[in-house]
Design a protein around this motif. Sequence first.
Motif, PDB file in Angstrom:
ATOM      1  N   TYR A  45      44.068 -28.959 -45.242  1.00  0.00           N
ATOM      2  CA  TYR A  45      44.897 -29.414 -44.121  1.00  0.00           C
ATOM      3  C   TYR A  45      46.105 -28.503 -43.941  1.00  0.00           C
ATOM      4  CZ  TYR A  45      47.530 -32.526 -41.038  1.00  0.00           C
ATOM      5  OH  TYR A  45      48.228 -33.046 -39.976  1.00  0.00           O
ATOM      6  N   CYS A  46      46.759 -28.171 -45.041  1.00  0.00           N
ATOM      7  CA  CYS A  46      47.980 -27.367 -44.953  1.00  0.00           C
ATOM      8  C   CYS A  46      47.692 -25.894 -44.713  1.00  0.00           C
ATOM      9  CB  CYS A  46      48.801 -27.538 -46.232  1.00  0.00           C
ATOM     10  SG  CYS A  46      49.485 -29.201 -46.395  1.00  0.00           S
ATOM     11  N   ASP A  47      46.564 -25.386 -45.206  1.00  0.00           N
ATOM     12  CA  ASP A  47      46.140 -24.007 -44.969  1.00  0.00           C
ATOM     13  C   ASP A  47      47.239 -23.008 -45.329  1.00  0.00           C
ATOM     14  OD1 ASP A  47      44.379 -22.001 -44.239  1.00  0.00           O
ATOM     15  OD2 ASP A  47      44.969 -22.049 -42.126  1.00  0.00           O
ATOM     16  N   GLU A  48      47.818 -23.168 -46.526  1.00  0.00           N
ATOM     17  CA  GLU A  48      48.921 -22.312 -46.963  1.00  0.00           C
ATOM     18  C   GLU A  48      48.450 -21.384 -48.079  1.00  0.00           C
ATOM     19  OE1 GLU A  48      51.474 -20.149 -47.067  1.00  0.00           O
ATOM     20  OE2 GLU A  48      52.359 -21.735 -45.843  1.00  0.00           O
ATOM     21  N   PRO A  49      48.212 -20.106 -47.769  1.00  0.00           N
ATOM     22  CA  PRO A  49      47.680 -19.180 -48.765  1.00  0.00           C
ATOM     23  C   PRO A  49      48.671 -18.803 -49.866  1.00  0.00           C
ATOM     24  CG  PRO A  49      48.153 -18.014 -46.726  1.00  0.00           C
ATOM     25  CD  PRO A  49      48.374 -19.476 -46.456  1.00  0.00           C
ATOM     26  N   ARG A  50      49.941 -19.110 -49.692  1.00  0.00           N
ATOM     27  CA  ARG A  50      50.938 -18.760 -50.713  1.00  0.00           C
ATOM     28  C   ARG A  50      50.908 -19.694 -51.912  1.00  0.00           C
ATOM     29  NH1 ARG A  50      55.970 -18.116 -46.667  1.00  0.00           N
ATOM     30  NH2 ARG A  50      54.875 -19.902 -45.799  1.00  0.00           N
TER      31      ARG A  50
END
Length: 109
Positions: A45-50
């Motif tokens: 859902y957040c799709d945060e690669p960091r």
Amino acid sequence: MTIDVATLVPIERMREHLRLESDDASQDGTILLYAKAALGYCLWYCDEPRWLTAGDVPDQVESAMLLVLTDFFEHRSSQSEIQLYKNPMAEALLFSCRNWSGTVPAEVE
């Protein structure tokens, strides 16, 4: 998934959140299975690669993961007498952490 769910949230905390006896490990396999799925949903859902380690994940995502875990655990049967909907509180927590651009910032590459 590179983030270990049990590192993010210890199994004892998951049991406490599910209101199970803290020393009853008989359902740990099921709990961890659903916890991995719940974390996977939150990360998707957040799709945060960091977020590469458990320490990178914001507290809001940890809280949302516990809420989704509860839904998965308590409603694990494919049949239900009540209509089930998305968990609005989990999505509200995740909303502020979502990577809206869908890209990796230059400093991460």
